[in-house]
Write an enzyme that holds these catalytic residues in place. Structure first.
Site, short mmCIF file in Angstrom:
data_model
loop_
_atom_site.label_atom_id
_atom_site.label_comp_id
_atom_site.label_asym_id
_atom_site.label_seq_id
_atom_site.Cartn_x
_atom_site.Cartn_y
_atom_site.Cartn_z
CE LYS A 10 38.15 65.75 101.45
NZ LYS A 10 37.92 64.37 101.05
CG ASP A 26 40.04 60.73 99.47
OD1 ASP A 26 40.38 60.39 100.62
OD2 ASP A 26 39.41 61.78 99.23
#
Ligand code: ATR
Length: 274
Positions: free
Chosen positions: A71, A107
């Site tokens: 990420k 998210d």
């Protein structure tokens, strides 16, 4: 569905990637909409991440999801990042546009969408954790008008750093201030299969409080079991996983997909209930 030469391509990059539920999730939507499209698991070693992404961006892929451990590398490789990805400090969705790499972090959106009946402005929130997931969730709550947010983390210094980075009505505590909280979120890995359980006394939470867990293996964590035993509304981590995926799917394949019970059943089929 047999692919043609026009097939739209996307996938998930991770190392390892075999645990990812995303191929099943996106594959269900592709089948439901009868798309000429494929979503593939892409196992890529960390040292090959940048060359793999650039290669995909120049191979007709519409984009990819990025999961552990990539990420941060994904954030670094982007030509542009969305404001919420900048705020989250992470990227989980890449969209390729004429070879340019655009990054987004979905998210926080997924988390809020998984709690449709929760109003972030309704009261204080307590977020357990200070990692990437906690950061995305806290940022989304604050941006949605959360009036008071407390971060609680094993490593206090990490929570303090995150509070500083987020700004706004963010506080750090070594004990969760549950009295009067409207929301308690577990954004740590505690309670995940193979990890120690999260031990916390939910008694001080008001009866209207919502308890959310980002862990989804198992679906019913000890925290959620305790919340339900107290009669509180509990929300498992699968909802966040399903909803965060909507944004990438729409960006790559041009259709806004629905999260419903059937999808939940399909993706949950290989997750132990507890
Ligand atoms: P993610 O990106 O998924 O949030 P992460 O950045 O590794 O993952 O963060 C994991 C979170 O779980 C952190 O808040 C971590 O606490 P520390 O910052 O103190 O490491 C928390 N965590 C993991 N294992 C834990 C444990 N055994 N006890 C308490 N907290 C734990």
């Amino acid at each position: 569905m047999l692919l043609t030469g026009h097939a739209m391509l996307a996938g998930v990059i991770g190392w390892p990637v075999a645990h990812s539920r995303s191929p099943r999730l996106h594959g269900s939507w592709i089948a439901r909409h009868g798309l000429d499209a494929a979503y593939l698991p892409l196992p890529v070693r960390p040292e090959h991440f940048a060359s793999a992404v650039r290669g995909l961006a120049h191979s007709g892929f519409r984009g990819v999801n990025v999961t552990v451990p990539h990420k941060e590398a994904a954030f670094a490789i982007c030509d542009t990042v969305s404001p919420r990805a900048l705020r989250a400090g992470a990227v989980n969705t890449l969209v390729f546009n004429d070879g340019r790499i655009e990054g987004d972090c979905t998210d926080g959106f997924g988390f809020l969408a998984s709690l449709p009946d929760f109003d972030p402005t309704s009261g204080p929130a307590v977020v357990l954790g200070a990692g990437g997931a906690a950061r995305a969730i806290a940022a989304a709550l604050l941006d949605a008008g959360c009036p008071h947010l407390t971060l609680v983390n094993r490593t206090l210094a990490r929570a303090e750093e995150l509070a500083h980075a987020l700004g706004g009505p963010v506080f750090v505590s070594d004990t969760p201030p549950l009295e009067g909280a409207a929301l308690l979120v577990n954004a740590t890995s505690l309670g995940m299969a193979g990890q120690p359980p999260l031990v916390i006394d939910l008694a001080p939470l008001p009866s209207h409080a919502v308890v959310a867990d980002i862990v989804y293996v198992p679906l019913e964590t000890p925290l959620l079991a305790a919340a339900r035993a107290r009669g509180l509304v509990g929300s498992d981590g699968l909802g966040m996983l399903l909803h965060q995926a909507r944004i990438g799917f729409e960006a790559w394949f041009g259709i806004a997909p629905a999260v419903d019970e059937e999808l939940r059943r399909i993706v949950a089929a290989d997750i132990p209930p507890r």
